[in-house]
Design a protein around this motif. Structure first.
Motif, PDB file in Angstrom:
ATOM      1  N   SER A   8       0.861  -1.191   0.000  1.00  0.00           N
ATOM      2  CA  SER A   8       0.000   0.000   0.000  1.00  0.00           C
ATOM      3  C   SER A   8       0.886   1.225   0.000  1.00  0.00           C
ATOM      4  O   SER A   8       2.092   1.131   0.297  1.00  0.00           O
ATOM      5  CB  SER A   8      -0.881   0.017   1.255  1.00  0.00           C
ATOM      6  N   GLY A  60      -7.966   8.635   8.005  1.00  0.00           N
ATOM      7  CA  GLY A  60      -9.021   8.810   7.008  1.00  0.00           C
ATOM      8  C   GLY A  60     -10.342   8.268   7.514  1.00  0.00           C
ATOM      9  O   GLY A  60     -11.405   8.831   7.276  1.00  0.00           O
ATOM     10  N   THR A  61     -10.259   7.166   8.229  1.00  0.00           N
ATOM     11  CA  THR A  61     -11.466   6.551   8.767  1.00  0.00           C
ATOM     12  C   THR A  61     -12.177   7.513   9.718  1.00  0.00           C
ATOM     13  O   THR A  61     -13.406   7.674   9.649  1.00  0.00           O
ATOM     14  CB  THR A  61     -11.098   5.239   9.501  1.00  0.00           C
ATOM     15  N   HIS A  85     -14.662   2.387   0.369  1.00  0.00           N
ATOM     16  CA  HIS A  85     -13.927   2.121   1.605  1.00  0.00           C
ATOM     17  C   HIS A  85     -14.827   2.349   2.811  1.00  0.00           C
ATOM     18  O   HIS A  85     -14.803   1.594   3.783  1.00  0.00           O
ATOM     19  CB  HIS A  85     -12.688   3.033   1.667  1.00  0.00           C
ATOM     20  N   ASP A 171     -14.845  11.012  -0.180  1.00  0.00           N
ATOM     21  CA  ASP A 171     -13.693  10.348   0.413  1.00  0.00           C
ATOM     22  C   ASP A 171     -12.570  10.524  -0.609  1.00  0.00           C
ATOM     23  O   ASP A 171     -12.469   9.774  -1.578  1.00  0.00           O
ATOM     24  CB  ASP A 171     -14.008   8.864   0.661  1.00  0.00           C
ATOM     25  N   ARG A 174      -7.154   9.778  -1.795  1.00  0.00           N
ATOM     26  CA  ARG A 174      -6.098   9.972  -2.811  1.00  0.00           C
ATOM     27  C   ARG A 174      -6.531  11.001  -3.856  1.00  0.00           C
ATOM     28  O   ARG A 174      -6.310  10.822  -5.052  1.00  0.00           O
ATOM     29  CB  ARG A 174      -5.754   8.625  -3.463  1.00  0.00           C
TER      30      ARG A 174
HETATM   31  N1  TLP Z   1      -7.057   2.381   2.645  1.00  0.00           N
HETATM   32  C1  TLP Z   1      -6.065   1.377   2.975  1.00  0.00           C
HETATM   33  C2  TLP Z   1      -6.732   0.126   3.529  1.00  0.00           C
HETATM   34  O1  TLP Z   1      -7.600   0.445   4.559  1.00  0.00           O
HETATM   35  C3  TLP Z   1      -7.484  -0.639   2.502  1.00  0.00           C
HETATM   36  C4  TLP Z   1      -5.260   1.055   1.728  1.00  0.00           C
HETATM   37  O2  TLP Z   1      -4.234   0.371   1.880  1.00  0.00           O
HETATM   38  O3  TLP Z   1      -5.652   1.456   0.627  1.00  0.00           O
HETATM   39  N2  TLP Z   1     -10.541   5.921   2.143  1.00  0.00           N
HETATM   40  C5  TLP Z   1      -9.859   5.202   1.232  1.00  0.00           C
HETATM   41  C6  TLP Z   1     -10.252   5.280  -0.198  1.00  0.00           C
HETATM   42  C7  TLP Z   1      -8.794   4.402   1.639  1.00  0.00           C
HETATM   43  O4  TLP Z   1      -8.150   3.694   0.715  1.00  0.00           O
HETATM   44  C8  TLP Z   1      -8.427   4.364   2.997  1.00  0.00           C
HETATM   45  C9  TLP Z   1      -7.296   3.487   3.486  1.00  0.00           C
HETATM   46  C10 TLP Z   1      -9.164   5.144   3.908  1.00  0.00           C
HETATM   47  C11 TLP Z   1     -10.226   5.912   3.440  1.00  0.00           C
HETATM   48  C12 TLP Z   1      -8.891   5.138   5.387  1.00  0.00           C
HETATM   49  O5  TLP Z   1      -7.722   5.762   5.758  1.00  0.00           O
HETATM   50  P1  TLP Z   1      -6.998   5.415   7.153  1.00  0.00           P
HETATM   51  O6  TLP Z   1      -6.255   4.136   6.919  1.00  0.00           O
HETATM   52  O7  TLP Z   1      -6.111   6.586   7.393  1.00  0.00           O
HETATM   53  O8  TLP Z   1      -8.048   5.279   8.183  1.00  0.00           O
END
Ligand code: TLP
Length: 345
Positions: A8, A60-61, A85, A171, A174
């Protein structure tokens, strides 16, 4: 051996410039609003996206969850992608903590939600129905291939939201990958949205952190809820300082990651047993499936790749997502391709 980590872009470690900025950061108690580095980062984020205000959050969550909690009341419904996600990978937070009900609609292969599906999912006023309150989009859409959504598509969804008095949240974990891939700006891609979450801790290489952006009133409420969730951080300028480097230095270089993803895909495409997703890669993610002729499953392939110092994460039993980022250079791409050739050959 230096590991090549394609699992990732979340694995990115801070750059030397970030470590320096973190060591020298001016800090204060951010719960009192006293951390000048956080205040600067939040102002920068709001300015870059052309919104009134921003809030620094640990993940992000949490940023997505706060957006849902501010936009919705208990029992309200959210229209979102079946491959998003928020729906699949955020531990059901909206239901558990907000009493919010997801209304998943199929993501098309291009990452979009069909406009008719969105329209058909909006509940009519009826005593039996939950109240539709919010539409969520994901840009880039991760599971559909890291595919960027266009400004034009987002404008259309924004128009549907306004006509039906719904809010629109993006969201944009990216969003800068999307902007770079389409030669546009994150602001243009998110203009119709009431709120946007984007991550510093993925391709932008910060160790921690995301930003939630929206109106002043929205962010004030999100700030209150962040405290409720235990996300009020104190001298967090030490982390925000890395985020400032992310925004100043790291967004414009994301094209290099996309170029390396293309190189990785070109190396894999002719290989026996590899079926690349159509069009992959769109940004920094290469998705492919193992053909039936490969006797190993994806977990076994991942184990064998480790022997060559390459870390890859199966997406399911026969499928991989490989992600390029700041710490993957041309040599790493070549090593990964030759390791796949050895393992699959
Ligand atoms: N994605 C991570 C994993 O949780 C799958 C990854 O390796 O891609 N929105 C999107 C579109 C994301 O891809 C992710 C994380 C999040 C939100 C959440 O971000 P975090 O990990 O900072 O809570």
């Amino acid at each position: 051996m230096e590991l090549i980590d394609l699992r990732s872009d979340t694995v990115t470690k801070p750059t030397p410039e970030m470590r320096e900025a973190m060591a020298e950061a001016e800090v204060g108690d951010d719960v009192f609003g006293d951390d000048p580095t956080v205040n600067r980062l939040e102002a920068m984020a709001a300015n870059i996206l052309g919104k009134e205000a921003a809030l620094f959050v640990p993940s992000g969550t949490m940023g997505n969850l706060l957006a849902l909690l501010v936009h919705c009341q208990r029992g309200d419904e959210v229209i979102l992608g079946s491959k998003s996600h928020i729906y699949l990978n955020e531990a059901g937070g909206m239901s558990a903590l907000g009493g919010i009900q997801p209304c998943p609609v199929p993501n098309q292969t291009d990452g979009t939600l069909a406009l008719e599906d969105i329209l058909d999912s909006i509940r009519s006023e009826d005593v039996h129905h939950p109240i539709t309150r919010l539409i969520c989009l994901e840009n880039t859409q991760n599971i559909c291939g890291g595919v960027p959504l266009t400004a034009e598509y987002t404008r259309r969804v924004g128009a549907i939201a306004r006509e039906n008095r719904l809010a629109l949240h993006i969201d944009g974990a990216r969003i800068f990958n999307s902007a770079v891939a389409q030669h546009t700006t994150a602001q243009e891609l998110t203009a119709p949205a009431d709120s946007v979450m984007f991550c510093l801790s993925k391709g932008l290489a910060s160790p921690i952190g995301s930003l939630l952006v929206g109106s002043g009133k929205f962010i004030a409420r999100a700030r209150h809820l962040r405290k409720m969730l235990g996300g009020g951080m104190r001298q967090v300028g030490v982390i925000a300082a890395a985020g400032i480097v992310s925004l100043e230095k790291m967004t414009s270089r994301l094209g290099e990651d996309h170029e390396r993803a293309r190189k990785l895909a070109s190396g894999l495409r002719p290989m026996r047993g590899v079926i690349l997703d159509p069009g992959s890669p769109f940004t920094n993610m290469v998705y492919f499936t193992l053909a039936d002729e490969i006797p190993l499953d994806a977990w076994q392939v991942a184990e064998k790749m480790k022997v060559f110092g390459v870390l890859v994460e199966p997406d399911d039993r026969r499928r991989f997502r490989l992600v390029t980022h700041y710490w993957i250079d041309d040599a790493a791409v070549e090593t990964a391709v030759s390791a796949f050739r050895r393992v699959l050959g």
